[in-house]
Design an enzyme around this catalytic site. Structure first.
Site, PDB file in Angstrom:
ATOM      1  NE  ARG A  86     -31.875 -28.429  -7.819  1.00 32.60           N
ATOM      2  CZ  ARG A  86     -31.133 -29.331  -8.481  1.00 32.60           C
ATOM      3  NH1 ARG A  86     -31.618 -29.925  -9.576  1.00 32.60           N
ATOM      4  NH2 ARG A  86     -29.911 -29.622  -8.080  1.00 32.60           N
ATOM      5  N   GLY A 329     -31.938 -26.163   1.390  1.00 31.19           N
ATOM      6  CA  GLY A 329     -30.771 -26.981   1.658  1.00 31.19           C
ATOM      7  C   GLY A 329     -29.839 -27.015   0.465  1.00 31.19           C
ATOM      8  CG  HIS A 331     -31.809 -30.859  -4.581  1.00 26.62           C
ATOM      9  ND1 HIS A 331     -33.026 -30.428  -5.064  1.00 26.62           N
ATOM     10  CD2 HIS A 331     -31.324 -31.739  -5.501  1.00 26.62           C
ATOM     11  CE1 HIS A 331     -33.273 -31.008  -6.224  1.00 26.62           C
ATOM     12  NE2 HIS A 331     -32.261 -31.810  -6.517  1.00 26.62           N
ATOM     13  CB  CYS A 332     -32.843 -25.407  -2.048  1.00 33.64           C
ATOM     14  SG  CYS A 332     -33.979 -26.535  -1.216  1.00 33.64           S
ATOM     15  CB  ILE A 333     -28.241 -23.237  -2.786  1.00 33.45           C
ATOM     16  CG1 ILE A 333     -27.198 -24.268  -2.368  1.00 33.45           C
ATOM     17  CG2 ILE A 333     -29.099 -22.827  -1.592  1.00 33.45           C
ATOM     18  CD1 ILE A 333     -26.180 -23.726  -1.364  1.00 33.45           C
TER      19      ILE A 333
END
Length: 342
Positions: A86, A329, A331-333
């Site tokens: 992300r 989390g 969304h971050c990856i």
């Protein structure tokens, strides 16, 4: 040419990820590293139930990635340092004719002082854009995809401690950043939040990414992290943020409808006060990949709220505790690539 970032609920072509590689972030022990590999793999498999996944893997991890992911997930070899796509990957945007482009923000590992920590990541956005076959929109702004959220209708969330971070953009002010968001994302209004969650300012933190705090379920409707436990420092943080959002309007002048998503009951992990948040989910075609934290009641409650906020999508919960322990989390990856409109 003008660009705008569509909402994350728009139809998607695929999701991009990066496979973990050995590092301090992944873990010092073999057990810790294996837990990280398994967590990233579980998210990839969950996303693959809904749409294609393309995984970037460092040469040191290419064999492991292919073995763990299996034949259903495309794996592409390229040197990388970090595995938070992300942030190190591109932000996809569209032109008025519906064609895609990829914004290449400057990535410096969340304000890290040592360029050796991100020398390969710096070119990842252009690399992905080349594989996707889309033009690059260059930017001189140090920014990450987790530091913004848009409703696809001209409104963008940002955080003062991210884009105004002197280790990211020492010469920038809000006006300059808003002008750049207008140019690259089609932003007509930027809603500034003062900070992120408390844990996000630790050594593995991003210094205030918004994608763990609040996100647009649809224009005018905002899912917001709720920490009901007054003993957690984020209780006061979120009270301040909620008070700001309650007085805000979006780019079209709509008052924001806030949908609180309560945090799990546990307020500590091995690192101290946790930042466990259900806001850091990924919307995919026909589904939502939600973070789970091993609390059946809280995880189910969050899944119900997300299901109602995104009608017609199936919510799949993936245990995200090992991801959060490393600084982010679901969304971050992940980084979604919207479909080009015809």
């Amino acid at each position: 040419m003008s660009w705008y970032m569509p909402p994350e609920t728009a139809p998607q072509d695929r999701v991009w990820m990066a496979f973990p590689r050995e590092s301090a972030t992944l873990g010092e022990s073999s057990a810790a590293r294996e837990a990280g590999y398994q967590a990233w793999t579980a998210v990839a498999h969950a996303v693959a139930e809904f749409e294609p996944v393309t995984m970037i893997a460092d040469p040191t991890e290419i064999s492991r990635a292919k073995n763990m992911l299996g034949s259903g997930i495309e794996v592409i070899e390229r040197p990388i340092e970090h595995f938070w796509t992300r942030d190190s990957g591109p932000t996809f945007v569209q032109a008025g004719d519906g064609s895609l482009a990829a914004v290449d923000w400057i990535f410096n590992a969340w304000g890290a002082p040592d360029p050796a920590e991100w020398q390969n990541d710096r070119g990842l956005a252009r690399f992905i854009a080349g594989i996707a076959g889309v033009p690059v929109v260059s930017s001189l702004l140090v920014n990450e995809g987790g530091g913004i959220h848009t409703d696809g209708d001209g409104t963008v969330f940002a955080t003062e401690t991210v884009q105004l971070d002197p280790d990211r953009n020492p010469l920038a002010d809000k006006a300059r950043i808003e002008a750049e968001f207008a140019r690259t994302l089609g932003a007509k209004k930027v809603i500034w939040l003062p900070q992120g969650l408390t844990r996000d300012y630790d050594s593995f933190g991003t210094r205030g990414h918004v994608d763990i705090v609040a996100t647009f379920a649809s224009p005018g409707r905002v899912l917001i992290h709720d920490q009901p436990n007054a003993g957690h420092p984020d209780h006061a943080v979120m009270a301040r943020i909620r008070a700001i959002l309650e007085t805000e309007t979006d780019a079209k002048g709509r008052r924001l409808e806030l949908i609180p998503v309560p945090a799990p009951e546990a307020i500590h992990d091995q690192g101290g006060f946790n930042d466990w948040s259900y806001i850091n989910h990924l919307v995919v075609n026909g589904g939502v990949i939600a973070c789970g934290f091993g609390e059946a009641k809280a995880d189910a409650r969050a899944a119900d709220i997300l299901g109602a906020a995104y009608p017609g999508r199936r919510v799949v919960t993936v245990d995200a505790r090992e991801i959060f322990a490393r600084g982010g989390g679901v969304h971050c990856i992940t980084q979604h690539q919207p479909c080009a409109r015809k």
